[in-house]
Design a protein around this motif. Sequence first.
Motif, PDB file in Angstrom:
ATOM      1  N   ALA A 104      14.146  -8.585  -6.883  1.00 33.29           N
ATOM      2  CA  ALA A 104      13.151  -7.815  -7.387  1.00 33.29           C
ATOM      3  C   ALA A 104      13.668  -7.128  -8.854  1.00 33.29           C
ATOM      4  O   ALA A 104      12.743  -6.410  -9.523  1.00 33.29           O
ATOM      5  CB  ALA A 104      12.696  -6.555  -6.327  1.00 33.29           C
ATOM      6  N   HIS A 105      14.820  -7.019  -9.381  1.00 33.56           N
ATOM      7  CA  HIS A 105      15.240  -6.321 -10.140  1.00 33.56           C
ATOM      8  C   HIS A 105      14.746  -6.872 -11.691  1.00 33.56           C
ATOM      9  O   HIS A 105      14.778  -6.051 -12.691  1.00 33.56           O
ATOM     10  CB  HIS A 105      16.925  -6.509 -10.340  1.00 33.56           C
ATOM     11  N   VAL A 106      14.946  -8.112 -11.762  1.00 34.68           N
ATOM     12  CA  VAL A 106      14.488  -8.563 -13.154  1.00 34.68           C
ATOM     13  C   VAL A 106      13.176  -9.862 -13.150  1.00 34.68           C
ATOM     14  O   VAL A 106      13.097 -10.450 -11.998  1.00 34.68           O
ATOM     15  CB  VAL A 106      15.541  -9.385 -13.818  1.00 34.68           C
ATOM     16  N   SER A 107      12.059  -9.386 -14.157  1.00 37.16           N
ATOM     17  CA  SER A 107      11.283 -10.147 -14.230  1.00 37.16           C
ATOM     18  C   SER A 107      11.239 -10.941 -15.664  1.00 37.16           C
ATOM     19  O   SER A 107      11.834 -10.350 -16.527  1.00 37.16           O
ATOM     20  CB  SER A 107       9.863  -9.577 -13.898  1.00 37.16           C
ATOM     21  N   GLN A 108      10.506 -12.081 -15.798  1.00 39.67           N
ATOM     22  CA  GLN A 108      10.381 -12.616 -17.075  1.00 39.67           C
ATOM     23  C   GLN A 108       8.624 -13.104 -17.303  1.00 39.67           C
ATOM     24  O   GLN A 108       8.299 -13.718 -16.476  1.00 39.67           O
ATOM     25  CB  GLN A 108      11.310 -13.887 -17.268  1.00 39.67           C
ATOM     26  N   ASP A 109       8.222 -12.527 -18.408  1.00 42.19           N
ATOM     27  CA  ASP A 109       6.778 -13.020 -18.586  1.00 42.19           C
ATOM     28  C   ASP A 109       6.145 -12.331 -17.532  1.00 42.19           C
ATOM     29  O   ASP A 109       5.077 -13.161 -17.057  1.00 42.19           O
ATOM     30  CB  ASP A 109       6.590 -14.207 -18.785  1.00 42.19           C
ATOM     31  N   GLY A 110       6.353 -11.234 -16.607  1.00 39.47           N
ATOM     32  CA  GLY A 110       5.277 -10.836 -15.625  1.00 39.47           C
ATOM     33  C   GLY A 110       5.788 -11.516 -14.088  1.00 39.47           C
ATOM     34  O   GLY A 110       5.096 -11.416 -13.272  1.00 39.47           O
TER      35      GLY A 110
ATOM     36  N   LEU B 126       8.587 -12.754 -10.917  1.00 39.40           N
ATOM     37  CA  LEU B 126       9.811 -12.748 -10.536  1.00 39.40           C
ATOM     38  C   LEU B 126      10.236 -13.964  -9.889  1.00 39.40           C
ATOM     39  O   LEU B 126       9.508 -15.069 -10.200  1.00 39.40           O
ATOM     40  CB  LEU B 126       9.741 -11.966  -9.243  1.00 39.40           C
ATOM     41  N   PHE B 127      11.396 -14.236  -9.280  1.00 36.86           N
ATOM     42  CA  PHE B 127      11.754 -15.537  -8.816  1.00 36.86           C
ATOM     43  C   PHE B 127      10.736 -16.055  -7.894  1.00 36.86           C
ATOM     44  O   PHE B 127       9.824 -15.672  -7.198  1.00 36.86           O
ATOM     45  CB  PHE B 127      13.123 -15.521  -7.875  1.00 36.86           C
ATOM     46  N   GLY B 128      10.721 -17.420  -8.060  1.00 37.58           N
ATOM     47  CA  GLY B 128       9.401 -18.313  -7.329  1.00 37.58           C
ATOM     48  C   GLY B 128       8.088 -18.151  -7.756  1.00 37.58           C
ATOM     49  O   GLY B 128       7.173 -18.521  -7.265  1.00 37.58           O
ATOM     50  N   GLY B 129       7.968 -17.462  -9.127  1.00 39.73           N
ATOM     51  CA  GLY B 129       6.723 -17.357  -9.823  1.00 39.73           C
ATOM     52  C   GLY B 129       6.035 -16.442  -9.227  1.00 39.73           C
ATOM     53  O   GLY B 129       4.654 -15.966  -9.521  1.00 39.73           O
ATOM     54  N   ALA B 130       6.424 -15.092  -8.413  1.00 35.46           N
ATOM     55  CA  ALA B 130       5.670 -14.300  -7.813  1.00 35.46           C
ATOM     56  C   ALA B 130       5.283 -13.234  -8.854  1.00 35.46           C
ATOM     57  O   ALA B 130       6.224 -12.923  -9.849  1.00 35.46           O
ATOM     58  CB  ALA B 130       6.578 -13.402  -6.707  1.00 35.46           C
ATOM     59  N   ASP B 131       3.942 -12.664  -8.960  1.00 36.72           N
ATOM     60  CA  ASP B 131       3.680 -11.806  -9.770  1.00 36.72           C
ATOM     61  C   ASP B 131       4.392 -10.324  -9.802  1.00 36.72           C
ATOM     62  O   ASP B 131       4.159  -9.639  -8.601  1.00 36.72           O
ATOM     63  CB  ASP B 131       2.239 -11.469  -9.619  1.00 36.72           C
ATOM     64  N   ALA B 132       5.241 -10.112 -10.798  1.00 37.81           N
ATOM     65  CA  ALA B 132       5.928  -8.751 -10.634  1.00 37.81           C
ATOM     66  C   ALA B 132       5.216  -7.452 -10.259  1.00 37.81           C
ATOM     67  O   ALA B 132       5.708  -6.773  -9.358  1.00 37.81           O
ATOM     68  CB  ALA B 132       6.816  -8.618 -11.840  1.00 37.81           C
ATOM     69  N   ALA B 133       3.931  -7.212 -10.862  1.00 35.43           N
ATOM     70  CA  ALA B 133       3.276  -6.237 -10.405  1.00 35.43           C
ATOM     71  C   ALA B 133       2.742  -6.148  -9.139  1.00 35.43           C
ATOM     72  O   ALA B 133       2.761  -5.219  -8.318  1.00 35.43           O
ATOM     73  CB  ALA B 133       2.322  -6.050 -11.591  1.00 35.43           C
ATOM     74  N   GLY B 134       2.182  -7.589  -8.670  1.00 37.07           N
ATOM     75  CA  GLY B 134       1.861  -7.402  -7.352  1.00 37.07           C
ATOM     76  C   GLY B 134       2.642  -7.357  -6.288  1.00 37.07           C
ATOM     77  O   GLY B 134       2.318  -6.937  -5.150  1.00 37.07           O
ATOM     78  N   ALA B 135       3.864  -7.838  -6.708  1.00 33.47           N
ATOM     79  CA  ALA B 135       5.030  -7.733  -5.538  1.00 33.47           C
ATOM     80  C   ALA B 135       5.219  -6.332  -5.108  1.00 33.47           C
ATOM     81  O   ALA B 135       5.985  -5.938  -4.190  1.00 33.47           O
ATOM     82  CB  ALA B 135       6.380  -8.485  -6.047  1.00 33.47           C
ATOM     83  N   CYS B 136       5.112  -5.397  -6.290  1.00 36.37           N
ATOM     84  CA  CYS B 136       5.339  -4.065  -5.667  1.00 36.37           C
ATOM     85  C   CYS B 136       4.190  -3.419  -5.220  1.00 36.37           C
ATOM     86  O   CYS B 136       3.098  -3.269  -5.674  1.00 36.37           O
ATOM     87  CB  CYS B 136       5.559  -3.272  -7.084  1.00 36.37           C
ATOM     88  N   VAL B 137       4.307  -3.065  -3.789  1.00 39.80           N
ATOM     89  CA  VAL B 137       3.879  -2.333  -2.865  1.00 39.80           C
ATOM     90  C   VAL B 137       4.160  -0.905  -2.553  1.00 39.80           C
ATOM     91  O   VAL B 137       5.023  -0.808  -1.964  1.00 39.80           O
ATOM     92  CB  VAL B 137       3.389  -3.153  -1.627  1.00 39.80           C
ATOM     93  N   GLY B 138       3.264   0.083  -2.978  1.00 39.35           N
ATOM     94  CA  GLY B 138       3.548   1.399  -2.676  1.00 39.35           C
ATOM     95  C   GLY B 138       4.990   1.662  -3.341  1.00 39.35           C
ATOM     96  O   GLY B 138       5.671   2.527  -2.449  1.00 39.35           O
ATOM     97  N   GLY B 139       5.282   1.318  -4.343  1.00 39.49           N
ATOM     98  CA  GLY B 139       6.641   1.594  -4.997  1.00 39.49           C
ATOM     99  C   GLY B 139       7.887   0.999  -4.309  1.00 39.49           C
ATOM    100  O   GLY B 139       8.925   1.279  -4.751  1.00 39.49           O
ATOM    101  N   LEU B 140       7.544  -0.138  -3.528  1.00 36.88           N
ATOM    102  CA  LEU B 140       8.668  -0.982  -2.954  1.00 36.88           C
ATOM    103  C   LEU B 140       8.267  -2.564  -2.884  1.00 36.88           C
ATOM    104  O   LEU B 140       7.160  -2.818  -3.130  1.00 36.88           O
ATOM    105  CB  LEU B 140       8.490  -0.617  -1.505  1.00 36.88           C
ATOM    106  N   TYR B 141       9.358  -3.167  -2.805  1.00 38.36           N
ATOM    107  CA  TYR B 141       9.444  -4.635  -2.906  1.00 38.36           C
ATOM    108  C   TYR B 141       9.545  -5.287  -1.783  1.00 38.36           C
ATOM    109  O   TYR B 141      10.672  -5.713  -1.113  1.00 38.36           O
ATOM    110  CB  TYR B 141      10.230  -5.154  -4.175  1.00 38.36           C
ATOM    111  N   PRO B 142       8.643  -5.412  -0.859  1.00 34.63           N
ATOM    112  CA  PRO B 142       8.825  -6.009   0.508  1.00 34.63           C
ATOM    113  C   PRO B 142       9.383  -7.392   0.444  1.00 34.63           C
ATOM    114  O   PRO B 142      10.021  -7.604   1.795  1.00 34.63           O
ATOM    115  CB  PRO B 142       7.280  -5.515   1.344  1.00 34.63           C
TER     116      PRO B 142
END
Length: 293
Positions: free
Chosen positions: A86-92, A94-110
């Motif tokens: 969860a620490h670093v994103s590139q062009d929005g 994360l690893f595996g192509g996950a959307d960096a903004a959507g991966a954050c739920v309530g201030g956490l990366y489940p």
Amino acid sequence: MERENMPTTAHTSAGDPLLAAVRAGVTIYDLGRRLYAGMPQSPNHPAYTHTLPRRHGDRTRSDGGSAANDLILMGTHVGTHIDALAHVSQDGKLFGGADAAGACVGGLYPEHGVHTIVPMVCRGVLLDVPGALGLESCAPGYEITPADLDATVKHQGVEPAPGDVVLIRSGWGRHFADPDREVYIGAESGVPGVSEAGARWLAERGARAAGADTIAFERLAPGQGHSVLPAHRVLLVESGIYLIETMELDELARDGVHEFTFVLAPLPLFGATGSPVRPLALVSAHGREAPQG
């Protein structure tokens, strides 16, 4: 999101090779730095502070007993620590192509938080780059190239294999205790380490995690600080390889230990982007890596 599901079952039978190694004698190398207020750290993270809200004598029990309690405040990327996916994103992404903004739920990366990193008990390899090059330390801002890594492997005779944790020693760790903490941070001088090409070398060998004795794992160019971090992109975002930073690697190099059993368990901080760690290198009394079962 667990990149790989490694077995964690402990075997306790009398014939267990791990138990036999412990009984025969194991040398333990502590690869973590001591945590203290004022230690060098990246300016991007909250500093380590420690206080005692309750001291001995503040409250005394009827039998004369007393206790002291601590309060610690620190960033999860301060001191020796591991970077989660969860620490670093590139062009929005994360690893595996996950959307960096959507991966954050309530201030956490489940799905990408540090709690998803399975405790590591595996083969570790130290690549002592300055040792192979006949140097005390790599120069400030020196880029450790694939040719340097190949030369180090040849010099040591130890080849990284898929699933290993590969630790890169630059020699820069000797500056950690410098009275001027800016020396270790190296914002003006630069810091040695691998950059994009060296990171791809590690990814091609299937490293499970990669560590270094520097504050940001990779090369920092003189005067540029943390402005660009291509190795983080290659390893965390493109390859799902965890990073361990600010490690103590000089004792391993001093003793010529290049292969060992590596042990690391992050704190299970749910949804966090990283965790302080205290990694260990275990070597049997006969100088070979402790068997892993």
